[in-house]
Design an enzyme around this catalytic site. Structure first.
Site, mmCIF file in Angstrom:
data_model
loop_
_atom_site.group_PDB
_atom_site.id
_atom_site.type_symbol
_atom_site.label_atom_id
_atom_site.label_comp_id
_atom_site.label_asym_id
_atom_site.label_seq_id
_atom_site.Cartn_x
_atom_site.Cartn_y
_atom_site.Cartn_z
ATOM 1 N N ASP A 33 0.838 -1.191 0.000
ATOM 2 C CA ASP A 33 0.000 0.000 0.000
ATOM 3 C C ASP A 33 0.879 1.249 0.000
ATOM 4 O O ASP A 33 1.891 1.310 0.711
ATOM 5 C CB ASP A 33 -0.918 0.014 1.230
ATOM 6 C CG ASP A 33 -2.119 0.902 1.045
ATOM 7 O OD1 ASP A 33 -1.935 2.131 0.915
ATOM 8 O OD2 ASP A 33 -3.257 0.379 1.010
ATOM 9 N N LEU A 35 -0.080 4.026 1.127
ATOM 10 C CA LEU A 35 -0.504 4.810 2.296
ATOM 11 C C LEU A 35 -0.799 6.259 1.925
ATOM 12 O O LEU A 35 -0.290 7.204 2.539
ATOM 13 C CB LEU A 35 0.541 4.739 3.417
ATOM 14 C CG LEU A 35 0.656 3.398 4.149
ATOM 15 C CD1 LEU A 35 1.652 3.501 5.295
ATOM 16 C CD2 LEU A 35 -0.690 2.903 4.660
ATOM 17 N N ALA A 80 -6.372 1.353 -5.851
ATOM 18 C CA ALA A 80 -6.934 2.213 -6.895
ATOM 19 C C ALA A 80 -7.205 3.595 -6.332
ATOM 20 O O ALA A 80 -7.488 3.752 -5.145
ATOM 21 C CB ALA A 80 -8.233 1.626 -7.449
ATOM 22 N N GLU A 81 -7.125 4.582 -7.204
ATOM 23 C CA GLU A 81 -7.726 5.880 -6.908
ATOM 24 C C GLU A 81 -9.200 5.738 -7.247
ATOM 25 O O GLU A 81 -9.549 5.315 -8.355
ATOM 26 C CB GLU A 81 -7.081 6.979 -7.751
ATOM 27 C CG GLU A 81 -5.631 7.246 -7.408
ATOM 28 C CD GLU A 81 -5.458 8.018 -6.108
ATOM 29 O OE1 GLU A 81 -6.475 8.559 -5.602
ATOM 30 O OE2 GLU A 81 -4.344 8.080 -5.591
ATOM 31 N N THR A 121 -15.189 -2.112 -10.581
ATOM 32 C CA THR A 121 -16.404 -1.419 -10.133
ATOM 33 C C THR A 121 -17.517 -1.536 -11.161
ATOM 34 O O THR A 121 -17.258 -1.665 -12.366
ATOM 35 C CB THR A 121 -16.094 0.071 -9.892
ATOM 36 O OG1 THR A 121 -17.309 0.789 -9.663
ATOM 37 C CG2 THR A 121 -15.401 0.699 -11.100
ATOM 38 N N ASP A 122 -18.741 -1.433 -10.708
ATOM 39 C CA ASP A 122 -19.868 -1.417 -11.642
ATOM 40 C C ASP A 122 -19.943 -0.106 -12.419
ATOM 41 O O ASP A 122 -20.665 -0.006 -13.424
ATOM 42 C CB ASP A 122 -21.184 -1.680 -10.911
ATOM 43 C CG ASP A 122 -21.500 -0.668 -9.811
ATOM 44 O OD1 ASP A 122 -20.648 0.206 -9.539
ATOM 45 O OD2 ASP A 122 -22.590 -0.759 -9.224
ATOM 46 N N GLU A 123 -19.173 0.904 -12.002
ATOM 47 C CA GLU A 123 -19.222 2.191 -12.684
ATOM 48 C C GLU A 123 -18.659 2.132 -14.099
ATOM 49 O O GLU A 123 -18.877 3.053 -14.892
ATOM 50 C CB GLU A 123 -18.522 3.258 -11.857
ATOM 51 C CG GLU A 123 -19.213 3.531 -10.538
ATOM 52 C CD GLU A 123 -18.657 4.722 -9.793
ATOM 53 O OE1 GLU A 123 -18.395 5.755 -10.434
ATOM 54 O OE2 GLU A 123 -18.495 4.618 -8.568
ATOM 55 N N TYR A 148 -12.444 8.530 -13.221
ATOM 56 C CA TYR A 148 -12.300 7.346 -12.368
ATOM 57 C C TYR A 148 -12.788 6.088 -13.075
ATOM 58 O O TYR A 148 -12.052 5.108 -13.226
ATOM 59 C CB TYR A 148 -13.058 7.540 -11.057
ATOM 60 C CG TYR A 148 -13.349 6.240 -10.340
ATOM 61 C CD1 TYR A 148 -12.311 5.370 -9.995
ATOM 62 C CD2 TYR A 148 -14.659 5.867 -10.020
ATOM 63 C CE1 TYR A 148 -12.573 4.161 -9.357
ATOM 64 C CE2 TYR A 148 -14.918 4.676 -9.374
ATOM 65 C CZ TYR A 148 -13.876 3.825 -9.057
ATOM 66 O OH TYR A 148 -14.127 2.627 -8.437
ATOM 67 N N LYS A 152 -10.712 2.737 -14.564
ATOM 68 C CA LYS A 152 -11.010 1.373 -14.113
ATOM 69 C C LYS A 152 -11.408 0.486 -15.291
ATOM 70 O O LYS A 152 -11.028 -0.686 -15.361
ATOM 71 C CB LYS A 152 -12.115 1.385 -13.055
ATOM 72 C CG LYS A 152 -11.675 1.929 -11.706
ATOM 73 C CD LYS A 152 -10.537 1.132 -11.081
ATOM 74 C CE LYS A 152 -10.957 -0.257 -10.660
ATOM 75 N NZ LYS A 152 -9.851 -1.003 -9.998
ATOM 76 N N PHE A 188 -19.830 8.889 0.659
ATOM 77 C CA PHE A 188 -21.193 9.326 0.956
ATOM 78 C C PHE A 188 -21.718 8.845 2.310
ATOM 79 O O PHE A 188 -22.129 9.660 3.150
ATOM 80 C CB PHE A 188 -22.135 8.860 -0.164
ATOM 81 C CG PHE A 188 -23.570 9.209 0.083
ATOM 82 C CD1 PHE A 188 -23.990 10.531 0.051
ATOM 83 C CD2 PHE A 188 -24.511 8.229 0.363
ATOM 84 C CE1 PHE A 188 -25.313 10.870 0.277
ATOM 85 C CE2 PHE A 188 -25.831 8.552 0.594
ATOM 86 C CZ PHE A 188 -26.242 9.873 0.549
ATOM 87 N N GLY A 273 -21.856 15.294 -14.006
ATOM 88 C CA GLY A 273 -21.961 13.983 -14.632
ATOM 89 C C GLY A 273 -22.377 12.879 -13.689
ATOM 90 O O GLY A 273 -22.023 11.716 -13.885
ATOM 91 N N HIS A 274 -23.159 13.220 -12.660
ATOM 92 C CA HIS A 274 -23.532 12.267 -11.614
ATOM 93 C C HIS A 274 -24.401 11.151 -12.210
ATOM 94 O O HIS A 274 -25.519 11.384 -12.679
ATOM 95 C CB HIS A 274 -24.297 13.015 -10.517
ATOM 96 C CG HIS A 274 -24.374 12.286 -9.228
ATOM 97 N ND1 HIS A 274 -24.945 12.830 -8.097
ATOM 98 C CD2 HIS A 274 -23.965 11.050 -8.858
ATOM 99 C CE1 HIS A 274 -24.875 11.989 -7.106
ATOM 100 N NE2 HIS A 274 -24.303 10.879 -7.539
#
Length: 332
Positions: A33, A35, A80-81, A121-123, A148, A152, A188, A273-274
């Site tokens: 990591d 860190l 990941a970022e 990710t599902d994004e 992001y 990915k 969130f 872009g949410h």
């Protein structure tokens, strides 16, 4: 697989996986990591030193990565970022870590012949309409919408190419939104929980109608271990716990837990872009590999998470003021 290298294992989801390995297996674990601000040594505190060790280093540094990979039976790649807002402010760390870092790891596992599992990710699939009856599956086309999710998606495609071109023994999982212990308070759910604890009104992007498919980090961990042991090389598995809730519902549940009025929050400027809605169909994982979530009830998982943040204020409170100042500067 007795020797597991976990990249990003001092971050939120990665550290939960390390705890899962210690509790449910007899494997020894090395955490690699960098860190950054989103990771902490505290997330690994109390784990047995004869089973868990930490190496501070960058996954994009081949001189660090290659020797470590060669000493292990498997690599589980969490590093990941991952914060969308940060990717909109400065995309460059996302390209460096998510793409160059994944490439560096793939080259190392290719040379060493080591099993590799890639956390995604599902994004990468973009978003769904709020009234769309469909959910994401392994066949859904990629349609990322932010720096992001784009990086990915790029890292996923690298893994697929290294499997096909070089025979790397890899699998991929795309997971829905995680919540649980050790998540940074910029995210969130922990942001809203810690706001209420601190006497600050929760903050809701726009109308709060954006839907996420929430999964407790413990369930994500058990799914990844299942895939690592039972998954078919070259395959992708979607991880979800049928936890679809919109952001307004989540804030209201948090307020209700603390005995606050359901409307005791502020609407703030929406994220650019949410994405509207994410929803995971994890049928393949459940039917082919026999996995089931423990926290199928989102409210129970959220209650568990709230209590963790109540009990660990000494961990998150030092970062709270600076985090809220950053959001305030953006009108959020």
């Amino acid at each position: 697989m007795q020797r597991i290298l976990v990249t990003g294992g001092a971050g939120f989801i990665g550290s939960n996986f390390v705890h899962h390995l210690v509790e449910h297996t007899d494997a020894t674990v090395t955490v690699l990591d960098k860190l950054t601000y989103a990771a902490s040594r505290e997330s690994l505190a109390g784990l047995p030193e004869d089973r868990v060790s930490l190496v501070v280093g960058d996954i994009a540094d081949a001189a660090v990565v290659e020797p470590l990979v060669g000493e292990h039976d498997a690599v589980v790649h969490y590093a990941a970022e991952s914060h969308n807002d940060n990717s909109l402010s400065d995309p460059s760390p996302f390209v460096q870590t998510n793409i160059i870092g994944t490439f560096t790891l793939l080259e190392a596992v290719r040379k060493a012949g080591v099993r590799f599992h890639h956390i995604s990710t599902d994004e990468v699939y973009g978003d769904l309409e709020l009234d769309d009856p469909e959910r994401f599956t392994e066949q859904t086309p990629y349609n990322p919408s932010s720096p992001y999710s784009s990086t990915k998606a790029g890292s996923d495609l690298l893994v697929r190419a290294w499997v096909r071109s070089f025979g790397v023994q890899a699998t991929i999982s795309n997971c829905s939104n995680n919540y649980g212990p050790w998540q940074h308070i910029e995210k969130f759910i922990p942001r809203q929980i810690t706001n209420v604890i601190e006497g600050i009104r929760p903050k809701l992007y726009g109308a709060g109608l954006n839907v996420r498919d929430w999964i407790h980090a413990d369930d994500h961990s058990s799914a990844v271990w299942t895939i690592l042991n039972k998954g078919e090389i070259g395959e992708t598995y979607l991880i979800g716990a049928d936890g679809e809730k919109n952001n307004l519902e989540v804030v209201e549940m948090i307020l209700q837990h603390f005995g606050k009025a359901a409307d005791d929050f502020d609407h703030v400027t929406d994220r650019a872009g949410h994405d509207l809605r994410y929803a995971i169909d994890s049928t393949k994982l459940r039917t082919e590999l026999g996995w089931q979530p423990q926290f199928a009830d989102f409210e129970a998982g959220l209650t568990n998470t709230i209590q963790w943040y109540v009990d660990h204020a000494d961990w998150w409170r030092p970062a709270k003021q600076a985090t809220e100042a950053t959001y305030a500067a953006k009108g959020q």
